[in-house]
Write a protein that holds these residues in place. Structure first.
Motif, PDB file in Angstrom:
ATOM      1  N   TRP A 142       3.059 -74.454 -23.560  1.00  0.00           N
ATOM      2  CA  TRP A 142       4.243 -74.021 -23.014  1.00  0.00           C
ATOM      3  C   TRP A 142       5.015 -72.695 -23.389  1.00  0.00           C
ATOM      4  CZ3 TRP A 142       7.119 -79.489 -23.374  1.00  0.00           C
ATOM      5  CH2 TRP A 142       6.274 -80.622 -22.595  1.00  0.00           C
ATOM      6  N   PHE A 143       4.459 -72.016 -24.440  1.00  0.00           N
ATOM      7  CA  PHE A 143       5.175 -70.923 -25.229  1.00  0.00           C
ATOM      8  C   PHE A 143       4.402 -69.780 -24.632  1.00  0.00           C
ATOM      9  CE2 PHE A 143       5.816 -74.490 -27.915  1.00  0.00           C
ATOM     10  CZ  PHE A 143       6.863 -74.427 -28.372  1.00  0.00           C
ATOM     11  N   SER A 144       5.152 -68.772 -23.941  1.00  0.00           N
ATOM     12  CA  SER A 144       4.411 -67.209 -23.624  1.00  0.00           C
ATOM     13  C   SER A 144       5.764 -66.553 -23.337  1.00  0.00           C
ATOM     14  CB  SER A 144       3.853 -67.636 -22.361  1.00  0.00           C
ATOM     15  OG  SER A 144       3.248 -66.446 -22.053  1.00  0.00           O
ATOM     16  N   PRO A 145       5.517 -65.415 -24.159  1.00  0.00           N
ATOM     17  CA  PRO A 145       4.531 -65.160 -25.380  1.00  0.00           C
ATOM     18  C   PRO A 145       4.449 -65.700 -26.375  1.00  0.00           C
ATOM     19  CG  PRO A 145       6.153 -63.317 -25.127  1.00  0.00           C
ATOM     20  CD  PRO A 145       6.569 -64.189 -24.207  1.00  0.00           C
ATOM     21  N   VAL A 146       3.417 -65.511 -27.267  1.00  0.00           N
ATOM     22  CA  VAL A 146       3.368 -66.033 -28.751  1.00  0.00           C
ATOM     23  C   VAL A 146       3.177 -64.787 -29.395  1.00  0.00           C
ATOM     24  CG1 VAL A 146       2.195 -67.492 -30.313  1.00  0.00           C
ATOM     25  CG2 VAL A 146       2.693 -68.390 -28.177  1.00  0.00           C
ATOM     26  N   PHE A 147       4.101 -64.250 -30.066  1.00  0.00           N
ATOM     27  CA  PHE A 147       4.286 -63.143 -30.892  1.00  0.00           C
ATOM     28  C   PHE A 147       4.149 -63.428 -32.311  1.00  0.00           C
ATOM     29  CE2 PHE A 147       6.177 -60.410 -27.340  1.00  0.00           C
ATOM     30  CZ  PHE A 147       4.927 -60.288 -26.611  1.00  0.00           C
ATOM     31  N   GLY A 148       3.130 -63.135 -33.069  1.00  0.00           N
ATOM     32  CA  GLY A 148       2.899 -63.022 -34.401  1.00  0.00           C
ATOM     33  C   GLY A 148       2.839 -62.172 -35.221  1.00  0.00           C
ATOM     34  N   LYS A 149       2.140 -62.198 -36.535  1.00  0.00           N
ATOM     35  CA  LYS A 149       1.911 -60.786 -37.374  1.00  0.00           C
ATOM     36  C   LYS A 149       1.060 -59.796 -36.731  1.00  0.00           C
ATOM     37  CE  LYS A 149       0.101 -60.098 -41.860  1.00  0.00           C
ATOM     38  NZ  LYS A 149      -0.563 -60.528 -43.086  1.00  0.00           N
ATOM     39  N   ARG A 150      -0.025 -60.266 -35.938  1.00  0.00           N
ATOM     40  CA  ARG A 150      -1.061 -59.248 -35.646  1.00  0.00           C
ATOM     41  C   ARG A 150      -0.199 -58.420 -34.089  1.00  0.00           C
ATOM     42  NH1 ARG A 150      -5.078 -62.950 -36.382  1.00  0.00           N
ATOM     43  NH2 ARG A 150      -5.153 -63.799 -34.095  1.00  0.00           N
ATOM     44  N   ALA A 151       0.915 -58.979 -33.701  1.00  0.00           N
ATOM     45  CA  ALA A 151       1.545 -58.300 -32.574  1.00  0.00           C
ATOM     46  C   ALA A 151       2.536 -57.241 -32.823  1.00  0.00           C
ATOM     47  CB  ALA A 151       2.391 -59.388 -31.712  1.00  0.00           C
ATOM     48  N   GLY A 152       2.768 -57.388 -34.119  1.00  0.00           N
ATOM     49  CA  GLY A 152       3.818 -56.084 -34.665  1.00  0.00           C
ATOM     50  C   GLY A 152       4.756 -56.619 -35.710  1.00  0.00           C
ATOM     51  N   ARG A 153       5.821 -55.819 -35.763  1.00  0.00           N
ATOM     52  CA  ARG A 153       6.876 -56.207 -36.671  1.00  0.00           C
ATOM     53  C   ARG A 153       8.093 -56.959 -35.733  1.00  0.00           C
ATOM     54  NH1 ARG A 153      10.960 -53.308 -38.617  1.00  0.00           N
ATOM     55  NH2 ARG A 153      10.360 -51.591 -37.409  1.00  0.00           N
ATOM     56  N   LYS A 154       8.515 -57.953 -36.584  1.00  0.00           N
ATOM     57  CA  LYS A 154       9.696 -58.742 -35.897  1.00  0.00           C
ATOM     58  C   LYS A 154      11.008 -58.309 -36.415  1.00  0.00           C
ATOM     59  CE  LYS A 154      11.693 -63.464 -36.231  1.00  0.00           C
ATOM     60  NZ  LYS A 154      11.500 -64.861 -36.466  1.00  0.00           N
ATOM     61  N   THR A 155      10.925 -57.836 -37.687  1.00  0.00           N
ATOM     62  CA  THR A 155      12.244 -57.389 -38.287  1.00  0.00           C
ATOM     63  C   THR A 155      13.213 -56.474 -37.915  1.00  0.00           C
ATOM     64  OG1 THR A 155      11.108 -56.478 -40.059  1.00  0.00           O
ATOM     65  CG2 THR A 155      11.708 -58.931 -40.463  1.00  0.00           C
ATOM     66  N   ALA A 156      14.608 -56.576 -38.303  1.00  0.00           N
ATOM     67  CA  ALA A 156      15.566 -55.664 -38.030  1.00  0.00           C
ATOM     68  C   ALA A 156      15.084 -54.256 -38.970  1.00  0.00           C
ATOM     69  CB  ALA A 156      16.927 -55.900 -38.506  1.00  0.00           C
ATOM     70  N   PRO A 157      15.520 -53.062 -38.495  1.00  0.00           N
ATOM     71  CA  PRO A 157      16.779 -52.756 -37.727  1.00  0.00           C
ATOM     72  C   PRO A 157      16.347 -52.831 -36.224  1.00  0.00           C
ATOM     73  CG  PRO A 157      15.823 -50.876 -38.811  1.00  0.00           C
ATOM     74  CD  PRO A 157      15.190 -51.781 -39.401  1.00  0.00           C
ATOM     75  N   ASP A 158      15.233 -52.509 -35.738  1.00  0.00           N
ATOM     76  CA  ASP A 158      14.718 -52.401 -34.205  1.00  0.00           C
ATOM     77  C   ASP A 158      14.327 -53.724 -33.740  1.00  0.00           C
ATOM     78  OD1 ASP A 158      12.801 -51.889 -35.810  1.00  0.00           O
ATOM     79  OD2 ASP A 158      11.712 -50.441 -34.628  1.00  0.00           O
ATOM     80  N   SER A 159      13.807 -54.584 -34.612  1.00  0.00           N
ATOM     81  CA  SER A 159      13.493 -55.868 -34.025  1.00  0.00           C
ATOM     82  C   SER A 159      12.356 -55.818 -32.826  1.00  0.00           C
ATOM     83  CB  SER A 159      14.591 -56.793 -33.563  1.00  0.00           C
ATOM     84  OG  SER A 159      15.745 -56.786 -34.404  1.00  0.00           O
ATOM     85  N   PRO A 160      11.393 -55.036 -32.919  1.00  0.00           N
ATOM     86  CA  PRO A 160      10.363 -54.623 -31.949  1.00  0.00           C
ATOM     87  C   PRO A 160       9.922 -56.058 -31.259  1.00  0.00           C
ATOM     88  CG  PRO A 160       9.493 -54.057 -33.806  1.00  0.00           C
ATOM     89  CD  PRO A 160      10.683 -54.253 -34.271  1.00  0.00           C
ATOM     90  N   LEU A 161       9.529 -56.918 -31.992  1.00  0.00           N
ATOM     91  CA  LEU A 161       8.947 -57.988 -31.044  1.00  0.00           C
ATOM     92  C   LEU A 161       9.764 -58.964 -30.150  1.00  0.00           C
ATOM     93  CD1 LEU A 161       6.386 -59.802 -33.465  1.00  0.00           C
ATOM     94  CD2 LEU A 161       5.856 -58.219 -31.875  1.00  0.00           C
ATOM     95  N   TYR A 162      10.971 -59.170 -30.948  1.00  0.00           N
ATOM     96  CA  TYR A 162      12.136 -59.581 -30.008  1.00  0.00           C
ATOM     97  C   TYR A 162      12.156 -58.867 -28.713  1.00  0.00           C
ATOM     98  CZ  TYR A 162      14.090 -63.710 -32.387  1.00  0.00           C
ATOM     99  OH  TYR A 162      14.181 -64.899 -33.041  1.00  0.00           O
ATOM    100  N   ARG A 163      12.619 -57.458 -28.871  1.00  0.00           N
ATOM    101  CA  ARG A 163      12.714 -56.413 -27.648  1.00  0.00           C
ATOM    102  C   ARG A 163      11.556 -56.622 -26.594  1.00  0.00           C
ATOM    103  NH1 ARG A 163      17.125 -53.615 -28.656  1.00  0.00           N
ATOM    104  NH2 ARG A 163      17.789 -53.301 -30.943  1.00  0.00           N
ATOM    105  N   ARG A 164      10.173 -56.701 -27.158  1.00  0.00           N
ATOM    106  CA  ARG A 164       9.199 -56.752 -26.318  1.00  0.00           C
ATOM    107  C   ARG A 164       9.123 -58.002 -25.566  1.00  0.00           C
ATOM    108  NH1 ARG A 164       3.207 -56.679 -28.950  1.00  0.00           N
ATOM    109  NH2 ARG A 164       1.906 -57.366 -27.217  1.00  0.00           N
ATOM    110  N   CYS A 165       9.556 -59.229 -26.201  1.00  0.00           N
ATOM    111  CA  CYS A 165       9.518 -60.576 -25.508  1.00  0.00           C
ATOM    112  C   CYS A 165      10.754 -60.282 -24.264  1.00  0.00           C
ATOM    113  CB  CYS A 165       9.820 -61.730 -26.444  1.00  0.00           C
ATOM    114  SG  CYS A 165      10.037 -63.324 -25.701  1.00  0.00           S
ATOM    115  N   LEU A 166      12.004 -59.872 -24.508  1.00  0.00           N
ATOM    116  CA  LEU A 166      12.681 -59.688 -23.385  1.00  0.00           C
ATOM    117  C   LEU A 166      12.219 -58.904 -22.485  1.00  0.00           C
ATOM    118  CD1 LEU A 166      16.058 -58.918 -25.482  1.00  0.00           C
ATOM    119  CD2 LEU A 166      15.399 -61.176 -24.627  1.00  0.00           C
ATOM    120  N   ALA A 167      11.519 -57.759 -22.797  1.00  0.00           N
ATOM    121  CA  ALA A 167      10.993 -56.897 -21.782  1.00  0.00           C
ATOM    122  C   ALA A 167       9.751 -57.649 -20.777  1.00  0.00           C
ATOM    123  CB  ALA A 167      10.062 -55.824 -22.281  1.00  0.00           C
ATOM    124  N   GLU A 168       8.826 -58.657 -21.567  1.00  0.00           N
ATOM    125  CA  GLU A 168       7.882 -59.462 -20.784  1.00  0.00           C
ATOM    126  C   GLU A 168       8.578 -60.247 -19.723  1.00  0.00           C
ATOM    127  OE1 GLU A 168       4.539 -60.886 -22.470  1.00  0.00           O
ATOM    128  OE2 GLU A 168       4.081 -59.107 -23.478  1.00  0.00           O
TER     129      GLU A 168
END
Length: 234
Positions: A142-168
């Motif tokens: 039921w989870f899509s996307p699933v972003f982990g370590k290989r997808a990139g960096r999660k942490t602030a200041p720019d939070s790329p994985l969160y932003r990528r999830c919102l974009a998807e």
């Protein structure tokens, strides 16, 4: 039952969906140290103090460098340790971890009410899928996307994985809700403009959760309607 004002939930994994640190990651780290005959054993208190250091490989590298007689190539040894630790975690210690109370019910309710669900975490993808297969075998798809370590960096200041999830998803940050357990995760979600519920545990209790939309020790018996009551409208 009220209309849910969010389009989706974004979940962290370690410490949020399941309790993995004390019974899983810590003993796996210590088992890796022992297997490589290294004089390092982390206590629970020491491990808690390492939370601000991103990733076990960097934590291990620093521990190696602090030895009276450090190895000649600590980065290389830390990489070997991290790979061994992951293997031990998956084979021996993952089964010792536990799903947090209320998590399955909330995931199922979100599914029934038409919310999207995603995972954004610093965990390794293989570990994420193994944990979901163990604790949420019916819900893991039921989870899509699933972003982990290989997808990139999660942490602030720019939070790329969160932003990528919102974009998807094609969503604005205020249209989703993040669920985290730590100050680091909270900061990452907030920097992406996402309201965040923090469900802390004994690993993260005492962190600075200023900026969270709601802070609780447990999501047991917490419905989406209860979340809507507790989380201020953006």
């Amino acid at each position: 039952m009220t209309t849910v004002r969010w389009d989706g939930l974004i979940w962290d994994v370690d410490g949020t969906i399941a309790l993995t640190e004390r019974e899983g990651h810590l003993p796996a780290c210590n088992a890796a140290f022992a297997a490589m005959d290294l004089p390092i054993r982390w206590s629970w208190e020491e491990f808690q103090g390492l939370l601000g250091v991103p990733g076990n490989e960097l934590r291990m590298k620093r521990a190696l460098e602090a030895l009276d007689h450090p190895p000649d190539h600590p980065e290389e040894v830390a990489g070997q340790l991290a790979r061994l630790k992951k293997k031990l975690y998956l084979e021996r210690f993952l089964s010792c971890t536990s799903l947090r109370p209320g998590i399955r019910d909330l995931i199922r309710e979100a599914r029934e009410r038409g919310l999207r669900q995603a995972i954004v975490t610093t965990s390794d993808e293989e570990q994420i899928h193994a944990l979901l297969s163990l604790h949420l075998p019916e819900e893991k798809g039921w989870f899509s996307p699933v972003f982990g370590k290989r997808a990139g960096r999660k942490t602030a200041p720019d939070s790329p994985l969160y932003r990528r999830c919102l974009a998807e998803w094609g969503c604005a940050g205020n249209r989703v809700l993040a669920i985290e357990d730590s100050e680091v995760g909270l900061r990452a979600a907030c920097e992406a403009g996402i309201p965040t519920v923090v469900t802390y545990n004994d690993y993260t209790s005492g962190h600075d959760f200023r900026g969270a939309s709601w802070v609780t020790s447990s999501l047991a018996r917490v419905s989406l309607d209860r979340l809507a009551q507790e989380v201020p409208e953006a």
